[in-house]
Every structure is written in structure tokens, then in C-alpha cells.
Motif scaffolding. Sequence first.
Motif, PDB file in Angstrom:
ATOM      1  N   SER A 265       1.398  -0.628   6.357  1.00 52.92           N
ATOM      2  CA  SER A 265       1.324  -0.315   4.928  1.00 52.92           C
ATOM      3  C   SER A 265       2.649  -0.521   4.219  1.00 52.92           C
TER       4      SER A 265
ATOM      5  N   TRP B 261      -6.284   4.433   5.004  1.00 51.14           N
ATOM      6  CA  TRP B 261      -4.943   4.454   5.577  1.00 51.14           C
ATOM      7  C   TRP B 261      -4.859   5.513   6.659  1.00 51.14           C
TER       8      TRP B 261
ATOM      9  N   ASP C 154       0.790  -1.229   0.000  1.00 47.19           N
ATOM     10  CA  ASP C 154       0.000   0.000   0.000  1.00 47.19           C
ATOM     11  C   ASP C 154       0.822   1.278   0.000  1.00 47.19           C
ATOM     12  N   GLN C 155       2.059   1.219   0.409  1.00 47.34           N
ATOM     13  CA  GLN C 155       2.861   2.442   0.464  1.00 47.34           C
ATOM     14  C   GLN C 155       3.443   2.768  -0.908  1.00 47.34           C
TER      15      GLN C 155
ATOM     16  N   SER D  59      -2.627   0.477   7.065  1.00 51.18           N
ATOM     17  CA  SER D  59      -3.804   0.234   6.240  1.00 51.18           C
ATOM     18  C   SER D  59      -4.935  -0.224   7.157  1.00 51.18           C
TER      19      SER D  59
ATOM     20  N   ARG E 105       1.705   6.713   4.324  1.00 50.37           N
ATOM     21  CA  ARG E 105       0.752   5.711   4.789  1.00 50.37           C
ATOM     22  C   ARG E 105       1.458   4.794   5.794  1.00 50.37           C
TER      23      ARG E 105
END
Length: 222
Positions: free
Chosen positions: A191, A211, A135-136, A146, A143
Motif C-alpha cells: 500500500s 487493506w 493507498d496509504q 492492498s 495500511r
Amino acid sequence: MDINTQYTTDPAALERAYDALADSLAEKGYALLDAFLSAEECGEIRAIIDRHEENGRLKKAGIGTGQDFQVDRSIRGDLIRWIEPEQVAPVTQAYLARLHQLMEFLNRTLYLSLKDSELHYTVYPPGKRYQRHLDQFRLNDHRRLSVICYLNEDWQPEHGGELRLYLPDGQGGETIKDVLPVAGRFICFRSDLLEHEVLPATRHRYSITGWLLDQLAELTHL
């Protein structure tokens, strides 16, 4: 511990639940908390998402950010609507308030310096997925955690749609953790550390996804 820990309005019990969540985050990089939203609250938010879809206000989600942004349905098949905190219904405000309370607790106990959140309503139509990813962003590392709260009434294992986490085993390999997206279940994870994917489901799969940031949300897009 991670599935049996539940949100509660009793202050002492909630402190214990948050303690268990923080311990799990520190030790494993992820944590689960059930009943973060009630069945009634989940139903209200599902209805909000359905109205957004009926009125064409859900958009195909993309991958990347800035100049790297693209929409690729073979990688990611969900529909989203970004949440504007000052414009949401009371039931979503209640979720945001609980999330803020959790952020304050994690800042006290894990020293994460969380300052804001960015969240969206999410629905995966049947058969859609999100392939393995982190996710980063490469050029934006704000972030920290998450966070996902699932909204799916009477979800059964045969419906699929699991969140699959890939957990480093400390020996150069990894183990898999599958999380069923049952109504009210909240999960948060690092994340920057845990790659994950969303597996296809046989029915619509609803959540609030987002996030927790170490910078104000408006500043992360500059």
C-alpha cells in the motif's frame, strides 16, 4: 509464476502457493493468486452486491480520510459498501477466513505484524475509473497491503477494466503491470509503495477490495 499460482485446499499445495506469493511480495511488491474464490462463490457475492445496489445501499466512494475526505467522480467512479464481518453472508465469511489464513502466513514468513483488515464490496459501472493513486494515507500509515479479489464472470481483454500497477524499476523509472480482473483472481500489493489505477471497462466490474492493517481497524479511525 504469478498468474499460474492458484489457491487450493490441499495443505501442501497451498503452502507452496503461499510461499510463492510471499516471495513475489518480497521481491516485486505485489503478488497474484488465481482461484482464491470459486466461480460459484464469485457469483454469490456478485448477487449480494447487486441486491445492495437495487436497495440503494451502495454509496459513491470518496478519496482521502478525515477532514481531507471528498467525493470526486472525475477521479474515482466506483460504488462501495463497507463489509461488517459479523453481518455478512456465509460466502463472504469464507473469503474472510481465507484472508485471515493468508495474514497469519505472511506474519510468519514476512514479519508484517498484520492485525486486521478493512474491506468493501466494489462495483465500477461501465466507463468509470480510478485515477492513479497510492493507498496509504498521508496522516494514517496503517495500511500495509492492498488486497483485491475479482468477481467477474467470463471477463475478456476487450472488456478493459485492468488494474494498472506502476512498478519502480530501481533506476528511477518504472514499468507497468496490467492485471485483468477475472473471477477468483486475488492480488495483493504494498500500500505504501505501488501507485496504481483502475482503467475503464465496458461492463460492470465487481470485486472485494480492501487493506490489511498493522493496527486494529477501529483504532485507525481515531
